[in-house]
Write an enzyme that holds these catalytic residues in place. Structure first.
Site, PDB file in Angstrom:
ATOM      1  N   SER A 103     -54.401 -26.256  -9.333  1.00  0.00           N
ATOM      2  CA  SER A 103     -55.480 -25.862 -10.188  1.00  0.00           C
ATOM      3  C   SER A 103     -56.444 -26.849 -10.584  1.00  0.00           C
ATOM      4  CB  SER A 103     -54.920 -24.839 -11.229  1.00  0.00           C
ATOM      5  OG  SER A 103     -55.945 -23.961 -11.573  1.00  0.00           O
ATOM      6  N   GLY A 158     -54.112 -25.831 -15.581  1.00  0.00           N
ATOM      7  CA  GLY A 158     -54.381 -25.142 -17.169  1.00  0.00           C
ATOM      8  C   GLY A 158     -55.708 -25.385 -17.410  1.00  0.00           C
ATOM      9  N   GLY A 159     -56.644 -25.550 -16.449  1.00  0.00           N
ATOM     10  CA  GLY A 159     -58.230 -25.442 -16.808  1.00  0.00           C
ATOM     11  C   GLY A 159     -58.708 -26.788 -17.529  1.00  0.00           C
TER      12      GLY A 159
END
Length: 546
Positions: free
Chosen positions: A219, A140-141
């Site tokens: 991620s 989620g960055g």
């Protein structure tokens, strides 16, 4: 990229659309697990108090277990502290609060700082021997997401493993820095270490083996795994690591994910993070020096901080958590010697390219030929001709797919492959490329271009997302079962190749012209070796000076 009216600067998105659309189904799915079913093991005593989960005879799920005290008031922007013990049996049948974030992956967002909780999914019954443990760090960055969005029932039951998913502080709450502030830019990483420490002390009570813990994530979660691989404070807290679409050297050139994006690396020097934090504090009316500026910042309500959430979301190095840039640490061998499973999706960047251009108020569309020409010149300058020759227009059906291939290769595939090469000199490495050409959608809105194996599309094979099982055809179900077999075999033994199914050799560089990368796709022959360096033009990018 945008969700609603917000710009998403990293394109480390994970589950933006699908979880928001499906979270409403999560309660119904969870409700199918009865708090009274199973073998009586739905109450477990942790070091801080007992928790009651849900069981269905096959799996037990415990949600929202605190692993640290609420980081509020004087504890905001401090290292995590132990939670207060509780006397009564704590209800662990529903997800705990997500960490503060704007609307996106979490419908309506979250304003609750009492969010340092984790979830445990374990097979029912008492195992003959302790089960391997997988600790999942969400993506989620570094500014959105929650561990409870990842339903791990299939992984736990098929793989006979205990799966733990964690929340950690995000954005300005987790990575804010300021001169004189201890822990600047590392609170989210410290939270992950606190959760791993909790696992060491408590997971045996859920049937897990604290001596066999795999740290896994996708991620931003995969990037976190690489950070912890090089962090002295994580020593002994895990014994294997899985890094999905996330490496120690993820970075981007100008315009990669959206027009006007500045070139950056995900990890930033401590001084840079502190300087950004000083500007953020001044913007919020908290100018000055410590301790007055931090007293001001800790007194701000969450509502005042959410508008600047994404201004401070880069982990800092040059401190006790990350003494040096993680990619440099890998190069010089300063990392924990544990087996590694690593990889990326074949078409990572279709996710951002599909919504690159504006199509009207609040609407986005794929990159056009005109935009492609403009960003090629802006991004590559005098080297534009060389990049165009390497990626000829005749090889792609659209400008959007052409740009997506360039960004996928330069941003994702190169960093993942080079990380594997560095690690393979000293530890066992198993490398993959997820290549399902038509995986289940990650957005309820049909995209206007072929997405292929976009960023985060492999997650459906491993988890139920947002409380929903994946819509897989027969071939994709077999692939998902094989992938869970690989992942849990790696967690159990450090070797995914011990799972039944196609062989998975190690990624070796010495004496091997083409290091083994395992393609993961449905259908006959879908799981096979692939020359990732050739497919993603990595020799070109390795020799390219940027």
């Amino acid at each position: 990229m945008k969700v609603g009216n917000r710009r998403l600067p990293l394109a480390l998105l994970g589950l933006t659309g699908v979880v928001g659309a499906m979270t409403a189904c999560a309660d119904a799915s969870t409700a199918e697990l009865s708090a009274d079913a199973g073998t009586g093991g739905n109450i477990v005593e942790t070091e801080y108090g007992s928790v009651r989960g849900k069981a269905d005879g096959k799996v037990r799920v415990f949600q929202g277990i605190p692993y640290a005290a609420p980081p509020v008031r004087e504890l905001r922007w401090k290292n995590p502290k132990p939670p207060e013990p509780w006397k009564d049996v704590r209800d662990a049948t529903k997800p705990g609060p997500a960490c503060p974030q704007n609307p996106g992956e979490i419908p309506g967002g979250s304003k609750n700082e009492d969010c340092l909780n984790l979830n445990v999914t374990a097979p029912s019954g008492t195992p003959a021997k302790p089960r391997p443990v997988i600790v999942w760090v969400h993506g989620g960055g570094y500014y959105m997401g929650a561990g409870s969005n990842y339903g791990a029932e299939r992984m736990a039951t098929q793989g006979d493993a205990v799966v733990v998913s964690v929340n950690y502080r995000l954005g300005v709450f987790g990575f804010f820095g300021h001169p004189g502030l201890e822990g600047s830019g590392t609170y989210g990483l410290k939270d992950q270490q606190a959760a791993l420490s909790w696992v060491q002390r408590n997971i045996a009570r859920f049937g897990g083996d604290p001596r066999n813990v795999t740290l896994a994530g996708q991620s931003a979660g995969g990037i976190s795994g690489c950070a912890q691989l090089t962090s002295p404070g994580a020593k002994g807290l895990f014994h294997k690591v899985v890094m999905q679409s996330g490496s120690c050297s993820v970075g981007w050139l100008r315009n990669f994910d959206y027009r006007g994006q500045k070139p950056e690396k995900i990890f930033q020097p401590l001084a840079t993070v502190q300087d950004r934090g000083r500007r953020t504090a001044a913007e919020l009316g908290c100018a000055g020096e410590d301790p007055a500026v931090m007293a001001c910042m800790r007194g701000l309500p969450v509502d005042d901080l959410l508008p600047v959430l994404e201004k401070d979301m880069h982990p800092a190095y040059g401190n006790d958590v990350l003494p040096m840039r993680p990619s440099t640490a890998l190069s010089v061998g300063r990392f924990h010697r544990v087996p590694v499973l690593s990889g990326h999706t074949r078409d990572e960047s279709t996710q951002s390219t599909a919504v690159y251009d504006e199509a009207g108020p609040g609407q986005r569309k794929p990159m056009t030929e005109r935009t492609f020409d403009a960003v090629m010149a802006e991004t590559f300058g005098e080297d534009e001709a060389a990049v165009r020759a390497e990626y000829p227009g005749s090889a792609y059906d659209s400008a959007a797919l052409r740009w997506s291939a360039i960004v996928t290769d330069r941003k994702w595939a190169l960093s993942q492959y080079e990380m594997a090469r560095k690690l393979a000199r000293r530890v066992p490495v198993y490398q993959y490329q997820f290549a399902d050409p038509e995986p289940p959608a990650l957005s309820p809105v049909p995209p206007k271009m072929p997405m292929g194996a976009q960023h985060a599309s492999e997650l459906w094979s491993l988890f139920d997302l947002g409380g929903m099982p994946p819509d897989l055809d027969a071939g994709q179900r077999r692939l998902a079962e094989q992938m869970i077999g690989y992942w849990t075999s790696f967690a159990a033994s450090g070797d995914p190749g011990k799972a039944t199914g196609p062989r998975w050799p190690r990624f070796r560089t010495l004496g091997h012209r083409v290091p083994h990368v395992q393609a993961l796709a449905p259908g006959d022959g879908g799981i096979r070796p692939v020359d990732a360096a050739a497919e993603h033009h990595l020799r070109f990018w390795t020799s390219f000076a940027h």
